[in-house]
Write an enzyme that holds these catalytic residues in place. Structure first.
Site, mmCIF file in Angstrom:
data_model
loop_
_atom_site.group_PDB
_atom_site.id
_atom_site.type_symbol
_atom_site.label_atom_id
_atom_site.label_comp_id
_atom_site.label_asym_id
_atom_site.label_seq_id
_atom_site.Cartn_x
_atom_site.Cartn_y
_atom_site.Cartn_z
ATOM 1 N N SER A 79 0.708 -1.130 -0.298
ATOM 2 C CA SER A 79 -0.099 0.007 -0.121
ATOM 3 C C SER A 79 0.889 1.203 -0.104
ATOM 4 O O SER A 79 2.075 1.115 0.115
ATOM 5 C CB SER A 79 -1.011 -0.102 1.110
ATOM 6 O OG SER A 79 -0.189 0.128 2.468
ATOM 7 N N GLY A 80 0.423 2.480 -0.215
ATOM 8 C CA GLY A 80 0.842 3.598 -0.087
ATOM 9 C C GLY A 80 2.139 4.014 -0.671
ATOM 10 O O GLY A 80 2.202 3.657 -1.969
ATOM 11 N N ASP B 55 7.565 -9.961 7.097
ATOM 12 C CA ASP B 55 7.199 -9.447 8.281
ATOM 13 C C ASP B 55 8.553 -8.628 8.671
ATOM 14 O O ASP B 55 9.594 -9.730 9.096
ATOM 15 C CB ASP B 55 6.662 -10.320 9.229
ATOM 16 C CG ASP B 55 6.375 -9.943 10.733
ATOM 17 O OD1 ASP B 55 6.724 -8.666 10.780
ATOM 18 O OD2 ASP B 55 5.874 -10.362 11.454
ATOM 19 N N VAL B 56 8.790 -7.391 8.751
ATOM 20 C CA VAL B 56 9.768 -6.823 8.899
ATOM 21 C C VAL B 56 10.439 -6.880 10.386
ATOM 22 O O VAL B 56 11.264 -6.601 10.632
ATOM 23 C CB VAL B 56 9.921 -5.195 8.489
ATOM 24 C CG1 VAL B 56 9.739 -5.245 7.005
ATOM 25 C CG2 VAL B 56 8.826 -4.334 9.234
ATOM 26 N N TYR C 168 5.301 7.359 17.374
ATOM 27 C CA TYR C 168 5.615 7.486 16.026
ATOM 28 C C TYR C 168 6.689 8.023 15.828
ATOM 29 O O TYR C 168 7.940 8.017 15.152
ATOM 30 C CB TYR C 168 4.315 7.871 15.134
ATOM 31 C CG TYR C 168 4.361 7.892 13.663
ATOM 32 C CD1 TYR C 168 4.421 6.797 12.888
ATOM 33 C CD2 TYR C 168 4.755 8.960 12.994
ATOM 34 C CE1 TYR C 168 4.510 6.795 11.541
ATOM 35 C CE2 TYR C 168 4.915 9.090 11.529
ATOM 36 C CZ TYR C 168 4.645 7.795 10.899
ATOM 37 O OH TYR C 168 5.000 7.829 9.492
ATOM 38 N N LYS D 199 10.396 7.480 14.252
ATOM 39 C CA LYS D 199 10.898 8.245 12.902
ATOM 40 C C LYS D 199 12.102 8.862 13.092
ATOM 41 O O LYS D 199 13.221 9.000 12.320
ATOM 42 C CB LYS D 199 10.085 8.859 11.982
ATOM 43 C CG LYS D 199 8.767 8.007 11.726
ATOM 44 C CD LYS D 199 9.140 7.198 10.560
ATOM 45 C CE LYS D 199 7.918 6.313 9.905
ATOM 46 N NZ LYS D 199 8.345 5.329 8.847
ATOM 47 N N THR E 113 -2.396 8.673 1.932
ATOM 48 C CA THR E 113 -2.266 7.246 1.661
ATOM 49 C C THR E 113 -3.177 6.335 2.558
ATOM 50 O O THR E 113 -4.171 7.090 3.222
ATOM 51 C CB THR E 113 -0.770 6.694 2.238
ATOM 52 O OG1 THR E 113 -0.924 6.887 3.929
ATOM 53 C CG2 THR E 113 0.024 7.646 1.578
#
Length: 255
Positions: A19-20, A66-67, A159, A163, A194
């Site tokens: 996605s995105g 799966d990271v 989040y 990041k 997104t």
């Protein structure tokens, strides 16, 4: 962009490709000649993306990843290499968000976001670099961070921390791997529509917030393609350790 950002002869892996940004990056890499390994947990979406790329004349294959799992990351690289050879371009794009205030965020939220956004980026980049070094080749790794790694916003403490970690990790990797011919940069998107941000953009508060930025709007997906390709391709051969905002000036917006 087809000549300046020529990706022929490159093998690329795009994580979070269901996605995105991941979908967009996979398509533009393939359109410029790269063989693309698309990776995510939702394999059905990956297979549809591969079919679309192949229908347009590109080369791609899908691998489950799966990271947050080292075993899954290794297995995905094994399958990608078996299909196309050593992977020398990485779009490290898998990410999640959980919009809770700093007082309401809990341990489960922290683990989910940080494991995906930071640990996952670390594991994919490290696996890619190990294989490039073993093969005696260089490459380019583009870690997707965010402008929230450079500044903060309400209800995004976890989040933002993840990041910001991606940005510092990127700089450390660039410092250590530069002499091995591996460039590592971070792309810091602002507000784009997104799957992750769709619900956010529906609110009147979001429209007011975006309207206060220098360009006064969200970004269109095409507007992040050239910045990404600059970092991923040989056109950016003297760029490493960079955290590049693509945000319509959001980072410099008036308080």
């Amino acid at each position: 962009m087809t000549t300046e950002f020529d990706m022929r002869g490159k093998v690329a892996m795009v994580t979070g490709a269901s996605s995105g940004f991941g979908v967009n990056f996979a398509k533009i890499l393939a359109a410029r000649g790269a063989k693309v390994v698309v990776a995510a947990r939702r394999v059905d979406r990956l297979e549809a993306l591969v079919a679309e790329i192949q229908a347009a004349g590109g080369e791609a294959c899908a691998v489950a990843m799966d990271v947050t799992s080292a075993e899954s990351v290794t297995a995905a690289f094994d399958k990608g290499e078996a299909a196309f050879g050593t992977i020398t371009v990485i779009s490290n794009n898998a990410g999640v968000a959980d919009g809770k205030s700093a007082l309401k965020a809990d341990e489960a939220s922290w683990d989910w976001v940080v494991d995906t956004n930071l640990k996952g980026v670390w594991m994919v980049a490290q696996e890619a670099a190990k294989r490039m070094v073993a093969a005696g080749v260089g490459g380019s790794i583009v870690n997707t961070a965010s402008i929230l790694g450079l500044r903060v916003s309400f209800a995004q403490s976890v989040y933002s921390a993840s990041k910001a970690g991606v940005i510092q990790l990127t700089k450390a990797q660039a410092l250590e791997w530069g002499r091995k011919g591996i460039r590592v940069n971070a792309l810091c998107p602002g507000y784009f529509l997104t799957e992750m941000t769709e619900m956010l953009f529906d609110s009147p508060e979001s429209a007011k917030f975006l309207g206060s930025s220098p360009l006064g709007r969200a970004g269109n997906m095409d507007e992040i393609s050239a910045p990404f390709l600059l970092l991923a391709s040989d056109a950016g051969s003297y760029l490493t350790g960079v955290a590049m905002p693509v945000d319509g000036g959001q980072c410099i917006g008036s308080m």
